[in-house]
Design an enzyme around this catalytic site. Structure first.
Site, short mmCIF file in Angstrom:
data_model
loop_
_atom_site.label_atom_id
_atom_site.label_comp_id
_atom_site.label_asym_id
_atom_site.label_seq_id
_atom_site.Cartn_x
_atom_site.Cartn_y
_atom_site.Cartn_z
N HIS A 68 33.46 -30.67 -52.05
CA HIS A 68 33.84 -31.88 -51.01
C HIS A 68 34.40 -33.17 -51.83
O HIS A 68 34.35 -34.09 -51.42
CB HIS A 68 32.66 -32.28 -50.09
CG HIS A 68 32.48 -30.88 -49.18
ND1 HIS A 68 33.26 -30.14 -48.82
CD2 HIS A 68 31.33 -30.84 -48.55
CE1 HIS A 68 32.70 -29.34 -48.08
NE2 HIS A 68 31.38 -29.23 -48.09
N HIS A 82 33.38 -32.08 -40.96
CA HIS A 82 32.04 -31.44 -41.29
C HIS A 82 30.91 -31.18 -40.17
O HIS A 82 29.86 -31.39 -40.21
CB HIS A 82 31.44 -31.51 -42.59
CG HIS A 82 30.93 -30.55 -43.38
ND1 HIS A 82 29.98 -29.70 -42.88
CD2 HIS A 82 31.33 -30.09 -44.66
CE1 HIS A 82 29.30 -28.69 -43.93
NE2 HIS A 82 30.46 -29.00 -44.65
N GLU A 120 35.04 -25.35 -40.47
CA GLU A 120 35.87 -26.23 -41.12
C GLU A 120 37.29 -25.59 -41.47
O GLU A 120 37.39 -24.87 -42.47
CB GLU A 120 35.25 -26.61 -42.45
CG GLU A 120 33.65 -26.84 -42.41
CD GLU A 120 33.03 -26.73 -43.54
OE1 GLU A 120 33.30 -27.44 -44.76
OE2 GLU A 120 31.98 -25.96 -43.50
#
Length: 349
Positions: free
Chosen positions: A106, A176, A314
């Protein structure tokens, strides 16, 4: 429609605010400046009773603990994994934070764990903004990401990402949020029914990093081409899953060339709630919270953030697409806006 602002907390000397958008039926979404995240999302069941269908925390400091799974937070500059914390773009090698073993997860977490600016609000929308200087976390370009959340009268949460950079660069934003449509604090997501419009997934190695190969879902536990319970096969041993984690995998969606189309459907039979995911991105990560611990005591009230309590869907480019030439990738051109949109549409079965 209306939008209300209130102070959530003061964290590391900064004030964290909540913005709640409520439609005429009473359904609402609450957004937070911390991580430009979704703090709560209250939608009706078949009897009209409202319940919060996303996981999260009462305490702001819990949102910045990476062990708690990025609950509801925006992710940038690059969602998901980058092998060895490096990639080559336009002939130049860039190094990114190795915040998950030897790889980047991420984008290193900065976008998720910092307070965003609020650029504009309206009766049904909030626009968050964050500036990232050239070289931050190893990525090229003076880079601004804006996220516009819109909540509609028909209970759709639209998320529009806009990126502008002064150099050619890369971007892979996502949200998320972990969904549990039951409204019941004691339920996992294993009884939820799921469909994903994908015939292939990205194969992974023993570290769950993409290999560049695609696997067929047909005949495997990965097959969600028809609606069925998440828990039906989640515990089956499979090469692309680790131990009892279960699903944490990217699916290759059927939409082509940036087509905005249905990607996934999530249903909960007991409440009657249904969620449809639409996106123009080529992939979607299915993650059922299998890395979360069973004994966590954090959450919102008695709705705890624990093992398999929520399912994240996601929307994204494929994991490690920066290092795998065969994976689809849209680059950000200097001084040209890059845009992508995802919608979560709530209704009753």
């Amino acid at each position: 429609m209306s939008t209300e602002k209130k102070l959530f907390a003061t964290l590391q000397g900064e004030e964290i605010y909540l913005y709640t958008i409520t439609n005429k039926s009473g359904a609402s979404v609450t957004l937070q400046t911390l991580g430009a995240g979704v703090h709560a999302l209250c939608v009706p069941d078949r009897n009209g009773a409202l319940a919060d269908v996303v996981l999260g925390f009462d305490k702001a400091e819990d949102y910045i603990n990476p062990d708690y799974g990025y609950q509801g937070l925006a992710v940038g500059r690059w969602a998901n994994r980058i092998r060895d914390g490096k990639f080559t773009f336009e002939g130049v090698e860039y190094t990114t934070p190795q915040n998950q073993g030897t790889w980047t997860l991420h984008g290193g977490g900065r976008f998720s764990f910092t307070n965003w600016d609020v650029e504009e609000t309206g009766d049904d929308f909030v626009i968050f903004s964050r500036f990232s200087p050239d070289g931050e976390d190893g990525f090229p370009g003076n880079f601004t990401m804006k996220i516009k959340y819109t909540f509609t009268e028909d209970n759709t949460l639209r998320i529009e990402y806009t990126v502008l950079s002064d150099k050619n660069t890369v971007a892979n934003p996502t949200n998320h949020s972990y969904f549990n449509l039951s409204g019941n604090d004691g339920e996992t997501v294993e009884e939820h029914k799921l469909m994903i419009l994908a015939d292939y997934f990205t194969e992974t190695d023993e570290s769950q990093l993409a290999t560049g190969e695609l696997g067929e879902v047909k005949g495997t536990m990965m097959d969600f081409t028809t609606l069925h319970k998440i828990g039906d096969r989640i515990n089956e041993p499979f090469r692309a899953c680790i131990g009892d984690v279960g699903y944490d995998n990217n699916y290759c969606l059927r939409n082509k060339d940036g087509e905005f189309a249905l990607a996934a459907v999530l249903e909960h039979e007991g409440s009657g709630r249904k969620m449809e995911v639409f996106t123009d991105l080529p992939g979607i990560q299915l993650y059922c919270g299998g890395w979360l611990k069973r004994d966590y005591t954090t959450g919102k009230g008695t709705s705890l953030v624990t093992y398999r309590r929520g399912v994240a869907l996601e929307t994204q480019f494929y994991p490690d697409a920066l290092n795998i030439d065969s994976f689809p990738l849209w680059t950000v051109k200097a001084n040209e806006e890059f845009k992508t949109t995802t919608e979560f549409r709530f209704s009753i079965v």
